[in-house]
Design an enzyme around this catalytic site. Structure first.
Site, PDB file in Angstrom:
ATOM      1  N   HIS A 195      -7.453   9.403  -2.497  1.00  0.00           N
ATOM      2  CA  HIS A 195      -7.018   9.338  -1.094  1.00  0.00           C
ATOM      3  C   HIS A 195      -8.058   9.941  -0.145  1.00  0.00           C
ATOM      4  CE1 HIS A 195      -2.971   9.111   1.247  1.00  0.00           C
ATOM      5  NE2 HIS A 195      -3.972   8.895   2.053  1.00  0.00           N
ATOM      6  N   TYR A 244       3.075   9.592   0.281  1.00  0.00           N
ATOM      7  CA  TYR A 244       4.014   8.858   1.158  1.00  0.00           C
ATOM      8  C   TYR A 244       5.457   8.896   0.634  1.00  0.00           C
ATOM      9  CZ  TYR A 244      -0.256   6.443   2.824  1.00  0.00           C
ATOM     10  OH  TYR A 244      -1.509   6.111   3.286  1.00  0.00           O
ATOM     11  N   ASP A 289       0.837  -1.195   0.000  1.00  0.00           N
ATOM     12  CA  ASP A 289       0.000   0.000   0.000  1.00  0.00           C
ATOM     13  C   ASP A 289       0.875   1.249   0.000  1.00  0.00           C
ATOM     14  OD1 ASP A 289      -2.774   1.204   0.453  1.00  0.00           O
ATOM     15  OD2 ASP A 289      -1.565   2.187   1.987  1.00  0.00           O
ATOM     16  N   LYS A 340      -2.270   5.977  -4.347  1.00  0.00           N
ATOM     17  CA  LYS A 340      -3.406   6.897  -4.183  1.00  0.00           C
ATOM     18  C   LYS A 340      -3.118   8.276  -4.771  1.00  0.00           C
ATOM     19  CE  LYS A 340      -3.993   4.649   0.303  1.00  0.00           C
ATOM     20  NZ  LYS A 340      -2.663   4.569   0.912  1.00  0.00           N
TER      21      LYS A 340
END
Ligand SMILES: NC(=O)c1ccc[n+]([C@@H]2O[C@H](COP(=O)([O-])OP(=O)(O)OC[C@H]3O[C@@H](n4cnc5c(N)ncnc54)[C@H](OP(=O)(O)O)[C@@H]3O)[C@@H](O)[C@H]2O)c1
Length: 342
Positions: free
Chosen positions: A141, A79, A74, A108
């Site tokens: 997201h 990130y 994920d 995302k």
């Protein structure tokens, strides 16, 4: 080869097979399959910025994770981990350990790319960073659109969803879904969208069991992926929050019965509620621990005991966005200041 040599070889093969756990898969509404456990890769937030992997630490974690049997990863544009995840996946493909189709890669779309025409560019960026030629699951997201300077944009999330439908049609992403949507927002997506979301990623742990939203998603054949699965069991942002800890007596009693850790019991609680946990760890011992949850199953009364910790407590609560027209959660009295803007 002598008989004793054959026995040794068989034992070695058996040992190797045992060390790579087989994670079951769930079928999504578009017919594709998703592994019932994933590895989270959000490395945290520090000094107003997302923590970055240093010296390829995350790449090496993913390499180890693949050896242990993880196949589902994920990520998210915010990130900053798409590059090292992709690098590790490509290394393992080159080594012949996995094929691309064995891997399930989720990433995302970030809130500042919500205009329909921005979605294709955002996906191409994720593909370039990861060095992969498609994404398995692409999620919006948040339902919240923001301008580049993080002021609220007036882009409606249905416009953004059209962009996700575009990248799906182009074959750049195999499946599409959303994260942090509430029931009403999900309902609107189902009514007005052309492609159904296959997955909903939301916060699920003993303090926020999400009974109603999970039941709604299940009734619409939408897979639920649970983030921050450990909740209050782990230390967060340097301080302890109320809620069950790793040595909670209710969890310890269940863990002792199965010869497991309390962290494993909580992950299994998600699996037994048909929620896919995506625990994050960069620690090799905990990587092994978190995947070793498919050889036991909780009884219904044990699931209910854990459900009783529910207090609807969220750890991901961006209250600095709560005046946005598409903020998905309850309003709080003293909203936090926005770490992205301040
Ligand atoms: N969609 C969204 O808005 C959203 C929001 C938040 C998170 N997520 C996703 O969900 C993933 C997981 O959520 P999270 O990172 O917030 O929380 P989490 O996975 O519940 O907790 C991570 C923390 O638990 C520790 N840990 C891991 N395994 C453990 C074990 N067996 N025993 C004790 N401690 C353990 C980790 O430390 P070590 O690394 O040192 O082991 C880390 O400090 C994220 O990485 C991200 O991919 C999505």
């Amino acid at each position: 080869m002598e008989a004793s040599g054959v026995v040794v070889l068989l034992l070695l093969c058996h040992g190797a097979m045992r060390s790579a756990a087989a994670v079951p898969k769930l079928k999504m509404s578009d017919g594709r399959e998703i592994p019932a456990l994933g590895l989270g890769t959000y490395l945290g937030f520090d000094k107003n910025a997302v923590v970055a992997s240093k010296d390829k630490e995350l790449r090496d974690v993913i390499l180890k994770a693949i050896d242990l049997g993880y196949r589902h990863f994920d990520s998210a544009s915010i990130y900053n981990t798409e590059d090292e995840i992709g690098e590790a996946i490509n290394m393992k493909i080159e080594e012949g350990v996995v094929k691309r189709e064995d891997i399930f890669f989720t990433t995302k779309l970030w809130n500042t790319k919500h205009k329909r025409e921005e979605v294709v560019a955002a996906v191409r960026d994720a593909l370039e960073k990861s060095g992969l030629d498609y994404i398995d699951l692409y999620l919006m997201h948040w339902p919240i659109g923001l301008n580049a300077d993080y002021s609220f944009s007036d882009v409606d999330f249905m416009e953004t969803w059209r962009g996700l439908e575009d990248v799906h049609k182009l074959g750049l992403v195999k499946s599409i879904g959303v994260s942090n949507f509430n029931k009403e927002q999900l309902q609107r997506l189902l009514e007005e969208g052309s492609v159904r979301p296959v997955a909903l990623q939301i916060e699920v742990h003993p303090q926020i069991i999400q009974e109603e939203l999970i039941n709604f998603a299940r009734s619409e054949n939408i897979i639920v992926v649970g983030y921050s699965p450990f909740g209050s069991l782990v230390m967060r942002y340097g301080k302890q929050f109320p809620g069950p800890k790793i040595d909670d007596p209710v969890l310890v009693e269940i863990a002792q019965k199965y010869g497991k850790t309390t962290a494993q019991v909580v992950l299994r609680w998600l699996v037994d509620r048909n929620v896919i946990p995506i625990p994050k760890t960069v620690n090799p011992k905990r990587l092994q621990e978190n995947i070793s949850i498919f050889d036991f199953k909780l009884e219904q009364d044990e699931i209910e005991k854990i459900n009783r910790f529910n207090s609807n407590k969220r750890y991901t609560e961006p209250s600095f966005w709560q005046t946005h027209p598409h903020y998905p959660f309850e309003q709080v009295e003293n909203p936090l200041s926005d770490p992205f803007r301040d």
